[in-house]
Design an enzyme around this catalytic site. Structure first.
Site, PDB file in Angstrom:
ATOM      1  N   GLY A 128       6.580  -2.375   1.006  1.00 52.50           N
ATOM      2  CA  GLY A 128       8.019  -3.142   1.912  1.00 52.50           C
ATOM      3  C   GLY A 128       6.479  -2.964   3.566  1.00 52.50           C
ATOM      4  O   GLY A 128       6.302  -2.072   3.463  1.00 52.50           O
ATOM      5  N   ALA A 132       2.666   3.263   9.137  1.00 53.21           N
ATOM      6  CA  ALA A 132       3.003   4.826   8.853  1.00 53.21           C
ATOM      7  C   ALA A 132       3.324   5.198  10.093  1.00 53.21           C
ATOM      8  O   ALA A 132       4.641   6.406  10.244  1.00 53.21           O
ATOM      9  CB  ALA A 132       1.650   5.484   8.303  1.00 53.21           C
ATOM     10  N   LYS A 183      -0.407  -9.209   0.064  1.00 58.27           N
ATOM     11  CA  LYS A 183      -0.029  -9.815   1.665  1.00 58.27           C
ATOM     12  C   LYS A 183      -1.482  -8.905   2.383  1.00 58.27           C
ATOM     13  O   LYS A 183      -1.626  -9.590   3.311  1.00 58.27           O
ATOM     14  CB  LYS A 183       0.954  -8.788   2.124  1.00 58.27           C
TER      15      LYS A 183
END
Length: 323
Positions: A128, A132, A183
């Site tokens: 998702g 970080a 993606k």
């Protein structure tokens, strides 16, 4: 719960910081400098940031095996198989994968790699839209968990969920894995587009048509189309394609501005999309799928196609219906 994390890089350390609010956490990394930084309370990817002093780190894998009840694998996809071979063959504890890519040589997802190397382990994937650095800064984040044991998965969802780290469940493990991997290729495409200064209209078009290609690949490989319109698909695509914390986007930007591929890779570090598009090219050739953005990104990165010529190839294609 005792959480063991393999990989003290940006994401592994961010997860360690987050989960230490509810659980005991031990991080393994083979780099003693990272281990020392974590044990001193520094975020190894950016030492101007601090992480919880409750997080401990070690460079001894045996210590991690003894400690852990739940294991996170937070290393680049191409290193996952090597890491799994450190575990004993009969290992049967739950493993949560957080890498977002495909194995180049085999075109396998991490769940397939885990099944080969550790067939008794309970496999889950966490994916998702989640930079970080923002997780370390405790910015609100939503991610998705998936796996093959839903009962255990829902228990983990409940135990790992936090007010600023919201976890959803999705039954479509393959779709969640593929969304996180595919993606990255589209983020490189958008980065190239922005590096060429083609404008926001072009960026929006690439994201939209790129999402369609992601869904087409996913459905072809047995995933659910709607998964690609969720957090691990559209959510992660928008973040990675538009946010400058994204290595894949920054890599694309560099290529769009005329930098050589090898130089950009050296400066940026691990760029998962660079490897994923190579794996996808094998699928395109084998299955004869029509994926023009994916094909063109491959040609730019591996065949030296100039980015402006790539734009012309995409915009001068024969007109067609949208769906």
């Amino acid at each position: 719960m005792r959480i063991a994390i393999v990989g003290g890089g940006a994401w592994g350390s961010a997860l360690a910081h987050t989960f230490s609010k509810k659980h005991q956490v031990l991080v393994y990394d083979r780099n003693p400098q990272k281990v020392e930084l974590i044990n001193r309370g520094f975020y190894p990817a950016d030492t101007s940031l601090k992480i919880s002093n409750l997080v401990r780190a070690t460079d001894k894998f045996e210590d991690l095996l003894t400690f852990g009840e739940l294991f996170f694998i937070s290393v680049p996809t191409q290193a996952v198989r090597e890491v799994l071979r450190k575990f004993p063959k009969g290992f049967n504890k739950p493993i949560v994968n957080t890498s977002k890519g495909l194995e180049i040589e085999t075109f396998k997802t991490v769940s397939e790699i885990v099944k080969e190397e550790l067939p008794l382990a309970e496999y889950f994937v966490l994916s998702g839209p989640s930079f970080a650095r923002e997780v370390v800064l405790e910015k609100p984040t939503a991610v998705v968990l998936s796996g093959f044991n839903k009962k255990l998965g829902l228990e983990l969802q409940d135990k790992l969920n936090l007010p600023k780290f919201r976890i959803y469940w999705n039954d479509d493990t393959k779709g969640v894995e593929l969304g996180g991997a595919l993606k990255n290729v589209m983020a490189i495409a958008v980065g190239i587009c922005d590096g060429l200064e083609l404008g926001l209209n072009a960026r929006s078009a690439l994201i939209t048509r790129g999402l369609r290609e992601m869904a087409e690949i996913g459905v072809h490989l047995g995933a659910n189309r709607e998964t690609f319109y969720g957090l691990s698909g559209l959510g992660d695509l928008v973040l990675t394609a538009t946010g400058n914390l994204s290595r894949n986007r920054r890599f694309g930007l560099a290529i769009g501005k005329g930098e050589k591929v090898e130089k950009a890779l050296k400066e940026i570090g691990t760029v998962e999309g660079y490897y994923t598009v190579k794996a996808l090219k094998k699928l395109l050739d084998k299955e004869r799928l029509e994926l023009p953005i994916t094909e063109t990104v491959y040609r730019v990165l591996y065949e030296g196609l100039p980015p402006l010529e790539a734009v012309g190839i995409l915009t001068n294609r024969k007109v067609k219906e949208e769906f």
